[in-house]
Design a protein around this motif. Structure first.
Motif, PDB file in Angstrom:
ATOM      1  N   LEU A   1      38.678  44.420 -14.885  1.00 17.01           N
ATOM      2  CA  LEU A   1      39.154  43.086 -15.255  1.00 17.01           C
ATOM      3  C   LEU A   1      40.636  43.105 -15.600  1.00 17.01           C
ATOM      4  O   LEU A   1      41.435  42.340 -15.042  1.00 17.01           O
ATOM      5  CB  LEU A   1      38.350  42.546 -16.435  1.00 17.01           C
ATOM      6  CG  LEU A   1      38.879  41.259 -17.073  1.00 17.01           C
ATOM      7  CD1 LEU A   1      38.732  40.093 -16.101  1.00 17.01           C
ATOM      8  CD2 LEU A   1      38.167  40.954 -18.381  1.00 17.01           C
ATOM      9  N   PHE A   2      41.016  43.982 -16.535  1.00 12.85           N
ATOM     10  CA  PHE A   2      42.415  44.018 -16.979  1.00 12.85           C
ATOM     11  C   PHE A   2      43.356  44.457 -15.858  1.00 12.85           C
ATOM     12  O   PHE A   2      44.457  43.912 -15.725  1.00 12.85           O
ATOM     13  CB  PHE A   2      42.560  44.955 -18.189  1.00 12.85           C
ATOM     14  CG  PHE A   2      41.868  44.469 -19.418  1.00 12.85           C
ATOM     15  CD1 PHE A   2      41.914  43.130 -19.790  1.00 12.85           C
ATOM     16  CD2 PHE A   2      41.167  45.346 -20.243  1.00 12.85           C
ATOM     17  CE1 PHE A   2      41.274  42.668 -20.936  1.00 12.85           C
ATOM     18  CE2 PHE A   2      40.530  44.903 -21.388  1.00 12.85           C
ATOM     19  CZ  PHE A   2      40.587  43.563 -21.731  1.00 12.85           C
ATOM     20  N   ALA A   3      42.939  45.432 -15.077  1.00 15.14           N
ATOM     21  CA  ALA A   3      43.793  45.940 -14.006  1.00 15.14           C
ATOM     22  C   ALA A   3      43.979  44.898 -12.904  1.00 15.14           C
ATOM     23  O   ALA A   3      45.101  44.672 -12.421  1.00 15.14           O
ATOM     24  CB  ALA A   3      43.208  47.226 -13.429  1.00 15.14           C
ATOM     25  N   SER A   4      42.891  44.257 -12.501  1.00  8.03           N
ATOM     26  CA  SER A   4      42.969  43.294 -11.399  1.00  8.03           C
ATOM     27  C   SER A   4      43.776  42.063 -11.780  1.00  8.03           C
ATOM     28  O   SER A   4      44.624  41.605 -10.999  1.00  8.03           O
ATOM     29  CB  SER A   4      41.562  42.898 -10.939  1.00  8.03           C
ATOM     30  OG  SER A   4      40.837  42.304 -12.000  1.00  8.03           O
ATOM     31  N   THR A   5      43.545  41.526 -12.962  1.00  5.59           N
ATOM     32  CA  THR A   5      44.294  40.326 -13.360  1.00  5.59           C
ATOM     33  C   THR A   5      45.773  40.642 -13.551  1.00  5.59           C
ATOM     34  O   THR A   5      46.642  39.841 -13.203  1.00  5.59           O
ATOM     35  CB  THR A   5      43.724  39.728 -14.660  1.00  5.59           C
ATOM     36  OG1 THR A   5      43.680  40.747 -15.687  1.00  5.59           O
ATOM     37  CG2 THR A   5      42.328  39.181 -14.436  1.00  5.59           C
TER      38      THR A   5
ATOM     39  N   LEU B   1      45.230  33.757 -17.778  1.00  7.00           N
ATOM     40  CA  LEU B   1      44.333  34.716 -18.425  1.00  7.00           C
ATOM     41  C   LEU B   1      45.077  35.985 -18.828  1.00  7.00           C
ATOM     42  O   LEU B   1      44.890  36.500 -19.938  1.00  7.00           O
ATOM     43  CB  LEU B   1      43.175  35.061 -17.486  1.00  7.00           C
ATOM     44  CG  LEU B   1      42.124  36.032 -18.051  1.00  7.00           C
ATOM     45  CD1 LEU B   1      41.484  35.468 -19.309  1.00  7.00           C
ATOM     46  CD2 LEU B   1      41.062  36.337 -16.999  1.00  7.00           C
ATOM     47  N   THR B   2      45.938  36.483 -17.956  1.00  2.00           N
ATOM     48  CA  THR B   2      46.702  37.698 -18.265  1.00  2.00           C
ATOM     49  C   THR B   2      47.610  37.484 -19.464  1.00  2.00           C
ATOM     50  O   THR B   2      47.663  38.311 -20.381  1.00  2.00           O
ATOM     51  CB  THR B   2      47.544  38.121 -17.044  1.00  2.00           C
ATOM     52  OG1 THR B   2      46.677  38.322 -15.918  1.00  2.00           O
ATOM     53  CG2 THR B   2      48.311  39.404 -17.330  1.00  2.00           C
ATOM     54  N   LEU B   3      48.338  36.379 -19.468  1.00  2.00           N
ATOM     55  CA  LEU B   3      49.224  36.082 -20.595  1.00  2.00           C
ATOM     56  C   LEU B   3      48.432  35.877 -21.875  1.00  2.00           C
ATOM     57  O   LEU B   3      48.825  36.360 -22.952  1.00  2.00           O
ATOM     58  CB  LEU B   3      50.062  34.841 -20.289  1.00  2.00           C
ATOM     59  CG  LEU B   3      51.092  34.976 -19.158  1.00  2.00           C
ATOM     60  CD1 LEU B   3      51.769  33.636 -18.906  1.00  2.00           C
ATOM     61  CD2 LEU B   3      52.125  36.041 -19.490  1.00  2.00           C
ATOM     62  N   SER B   4      47.325  35.171 -21.782  1.00  2.88           N
ATOM     63  CA  SER B   4      46.489  34.922 -22.959  1.00  2.88           C
ATOM     64  C   SER B   4      45.990  36.221 -23.557  1.00  2.88           C
ATOM     65  O   SER B   4      46.008  36.412 -24.779  1.00  2.88           O
ATOM     66  CB  SER B   4      45.306  34.025 -22.577  1.00  2.88           C
ATOM     67  OG  SER B   4      44.491  33.763 -23.698  1.00  2.88           O
TER      68      SER B   4
END
Length: 372
Positions: free
Chosen positions: A13-17, A189-192
């Motif tokens: 999740l974290f890597a892809s976003t 989502l990444t920034l949040s």
């Protein structure tokens, strides 16, 4: 020592976003361009997610700094799922452990003493957490909250519905599905995620400690801007049940402003505030500590230390007298035991004591500023 197993769901999740935000979002911005509608929608959704975490997950549910109307709780519950940071029950339980065992590497789930990477995101990439509160026994109050438990039970489909559904609907309404998926979906989502993660990492590394040095939490106005007021973290860690983080009117704390504004609409109540007397005492004590540490190398260190202690004692004495008189005046008004004229002497006394304390406070600041 063997490391705990990896949590591949979180890693993917974290890597892809992050990679989509780093590569595809700039490519789309150059090749196609984001419209003002997409930019505004992204900012609004980012704010909705962020405030659902700060006002909802953090100050309402984790710390119970105020009470909220069910309508507001529903809004925060949906926004929390949109922010994709686990359920309010799980998040609040973890956060209460963090406050109870702050900076203790073996107990604090995201201890800053283990480094920036661990406290920012590393703690979520492996099964580091113990099973001490796996039953959420430190959040029994939240287990009795129907809205919190509904979100907890339905968290998975809520995250899918919000994180895919909202961008898709906005995309269909504006005829820009890919643009909304990239901006409102992934970039938001990444920034949040990382803005919120800064509170666990940077807010324990970068900034000042005006209220306490008993933990690593810092006050930082830059982080406050990125985190809707949560950057005043040193204040928060010593006065965690205060609904405010930025206590000055000019400090950027939109979460505080939202909670206060909602109180006028009947959506929030019982807003908890730390007594100003305790705040002033904590600040003065830290000023004394810093000044004492800086005068030890001076030739007349002993005399200077005595002067500092004397002025500090005077400040505390006048502060105590002022607040005791102020409390007496408030009590007198509440009980309505006297006529209007009878309270005049006490009012004047409070005003005089306040002026005396302020004068001593000014003298104290001038003295300690020499050793800043």
């Amino acid at each position: 020592m063997n490391k705990p197993p990896l949590i591949w769901t979180n890693i993917i999740l974290f890597a892809s976003t992050f990679l989509v935000s780093l590569i595809l979002v700039p490519w789309y911005a150059i090749a196609v361009g984001f419209s003002w509608t997409e930019i505004i929608a992204t900012v609004l959704c980012l704010g909705y997610c962020g405030m659902s975490i700060t006002a909802g997950y953090h100050r309402l549910w984790a710390h119970k700094t105020y009470d909220a109307h069910p309508v507001l709780q529903w809004i925060f519950a949906i926004g929390g799922a949109f922010a994709l940071q686990n359920s309010a029950l799980h998040w609040s339980s973890d956060h209460r452990v963090h406050h109870k065992f702050v900076d203790q590497n073996d107990k604090d789930p995201y201890s800053a003493q283990r480094g920036f990477w661990f406290s920012h995101i590393g703690w979520m990439l492996r099964e580091y957490q113990s099973n001490t509160y796996s039953d959420y026994s430190n959040a029994r109050d939240l287990q009795n909250n129907k809205i919190v438990m509904w979100q907890h039970r339905n968290y998975l489909w809520l995250t899918i519905l919000t994180n895919f559904g909202i961008p898709l609907v906005l995309g269909m309404l504006t005829d820009s599905i890919l643009g909304m998926l990239l901006s409102v979906g992934v970039l938001r989502l990444t920034l949040s995620h990382h803005f919120t993660f800064f509170i666990n990492s940077l807010a324990h590394i970068w900034g000042s400690r005006p209220y306490t040095d008993q933990n690593s939490a810092r006050d930082n106005g830059v982080l406050a801007f990125l985190t809707y007021g949560e950057g005043y973290h040193n204040f928060h860690h010593i006065f965690e049940y205060d609904y405010r983080n930025g206590i000055k009117w000019w400090q950027f704390d939109p979460t505080k402003w939202l909670i206060k504004s909602c109180s006028y609409l009947g959506l929030t109540r019982n807003l908890k505030v730390c007594p100003q007397e305790r705040i002033e005492k904590a600040k003065a004590q830290m000023q004394l500590k810093r000044a004492q540490s800086r005068v030890l190398h001076l030739p007349d260190a002993e005399l200077t230390l005595q002067k500092l202690q004397h002025e500090y004692d005077l400040l505390q004495e006048k502060l105590q007298l002022y607040y005791e008189a102020k409390k007496s005046l408030l009590q007198q008004k509440k009980q309505q035991l006297t006529e209007q004229y009878a309270g005049f002497d006490l009012k004047q006394q409070v005003a005089d004591l306040k002026a005396s304390w302020r004068a001593q406070q000014k003298q104290w600041r001038l003295l300690t500023a020499q050793f800043a």
